[in-house]
Scaffold this active site. Structure first.
Site, PDB file in Angstrom:
ATOM      1  N   GLU A  45      -0.740  15.665  -2.325  1.00  0.00           N
ATOM      2  CA  GLU A  45      -1.491  14.554  -1.742  1.00  0.00           C
ATOM      3  C   GLU A  45      -2.554  15.390  -0.716  1.00  0.00           C
ATOM      4  O   GLU A  45      -1.920  16.196   0.109  1.00  0.00           O
ATOM      5  CB  GLU A  45      -0.343  13.703  -1.108  1.00  0.00           C
ATOM      6  CG  GLU A  45      -1.085  12.604  -0.138  1.00  0.00           C
ATOM      7  CD  GLU A  45      -0.017  11.997   0.617  1.00  0.00           C
ATOM      8  OE1 GLU A  45      -0.408  10.924   1.104  1.00  0.00           O
ATOM      9  OE2 GLU A  45       1.004  12.232   0.624  1.00  0.00           O
ATOM     10  N   LYS A 118      -3.999   5.145  -3.140  1.00  0.00           N
ATOM     11  CA  LYS A 118      -2.676   5.011  -2.454  1.00  0.00           C
ATOM     12  C   LYS A 118      -2.451   3.417  -2.194  1.00  0.00           C
ATOM     13  O   LYS A 118      -3.072   2.931  -1.136  1.00  0.00           O
ATOM     14  CB  LYS A 118      -2.491   5.923  -1.371  1.00  0.00           C
ATOM     15  CG  LYS A 118      -1.152   5.928  -0.963  1.00  0.00           C
ATOM     16  CD  LYS A 118      -0.612   7.016   0.098  1.00  0.00           C
ATOM     17  CE  LYS A 118       0.744   7.126   0.580  1.00  0.00           C
ATOM     18  NZ  LYS A 118       0.951   8.245   1.589  1.00  0.00           N
ATOM     19  N   CYS A 150       3.278   9.923  -2.672  1.00  0.00           N
ATOM     20  CA  CYS A 150       4.056   9.878  -1.465  1.00  0.00           C
ATOM     21  C   CYS A 150       4.949   8.647  -1.319  1.00  0.00           C
ATOM     22  O   CYS A 150       5.829   8.550  -2.051  1.00  0.00           O
ATOM     23  CB  CYS A 150       3.389  10.348  -0.177  1.00  0.00           C
ATOM     24  SG  CYS A 150       4.422  10.961   1.054  1.00  0.00           S
TER      25      CYS A 150
END
EC number: 3.5.-.-
Length: 272
Positions: A45, A118, A150
């Protein structure tokens, strides 16, 4: 279908895109020279920027399919005929003040294959990024990929949506920080197991302004067993050939999660 996957565990330099791209390029060269048959290279990320850039994110964010990171990585993808996925701060094309924490998929021909923004932003990310609104599937020559970033991995709904949409491989790019390595190990194995889908996860190492990152990048089989991992807090690469067809017979014997689902009883999950 088999896929040869390389997972890069790297320490980016905070807010230094040029430095990070040089480092990423070196890893691509290293991976492809050691194993030219590699199908996918995964980076963590926000690997082009580092995590704690604060307001600088607006200055270094790129429009997907444009900018220095795409130009560099697309050239390498085409040169080596390899798919590449990496995290970057994405600028919305028509709204330069809107930034997403995104992963970009570059095809083996060097084309823009897709972008995932995200959805589940964590803590201070909400100050700098707008959350995404969908969970796209990336089509590759070797199978379908479902990408998570994540904190998305902590929500079982995301991986399940990917599974229901036909994902053959779950792909996770993360900046999971110390001291939460046990949580990271738990959720990655759980997402693979409960969907009976192999999972590849790239975490970073190193330190930004305040946070430090532990790595533990890994490749997990469809039963939740870790096949290969980088357990130390240092840079490196893991590679493994994953047979994406291994999960099919497993889903008919014991791992019958999808046959046994009762969606009509899960309506509460759709309520706030």
């Amino acid at each position: 279908m088999k896929a040869n996957i390389a997972c890069v565990q790297m320490a980016p330099k905070v807010c230094d895109v040029k430095h990070n791209l040089q480092k990423m390029s070196s890893y691509v060269h290293e991976v492809m020279e050691s194993n030219p048959s590699t199908n996918l290279i995964l980076f963590p990320e926000l690997i082009t920027s580092g995590y704690e850039c604060g307001n600088t994110f607006t200055q270094i964010a790129e429009i997907a399919g444009e900018g220095p990171s795409f130009k560099t990585m697309s050239n390498l993808a085409a040169k080596y005929h390899v798919n590449i996925i990496y995290g970057f701060p994405e600028k919305e094309e028509k709204q330069s003040n809107i930034i997403y924490n995104s992963c970009i998929y570059i095809t083996e021909n060097g084309n823009l294959g897709g972008v995932y923004r995200k959805v589940h932003l964590f803590d201070t990310e909400r100050k700098h990024f707008k959350k995404g609104s969908d969970f796209p599937i990336f089509e590759t020559s070797f199978g379908k990929l479902g990408v998570m970033i994540c904190w998305d991995t902590a929500f079982p709904e995301v991986a399940r949506i990917h599974a229901l949409n036909g994902a053959d491989l779950l792909v996770v790019a993360t900046n999971w920080e110390n001291p939460y390595s046990d949580d990271w190990d738990l959720v990655t194995k759980a997402r693979a197991f409960e969907n009976c889908i192999p999972l590849v996860a790239a975490n970073r190492v190193g330190t930004d302004e305040k946070l430090s990152f532990f790595g533990h990048s890994k490749i997990i089989g469809p039963t939740g067993k870790v096949i290969k991992a980088l357990d130390e807090e240092k840079e490196g690469v893991i590679s493994y050939t994953v047979d994406l067809d291994d999960a099919k017979p497993l889903r008919k014997n014991y791992y019958t999660f999808f046959e046994d689902r009762m969606p009509d009883l899960y309506k509460r999950l759709l309520s706030p």
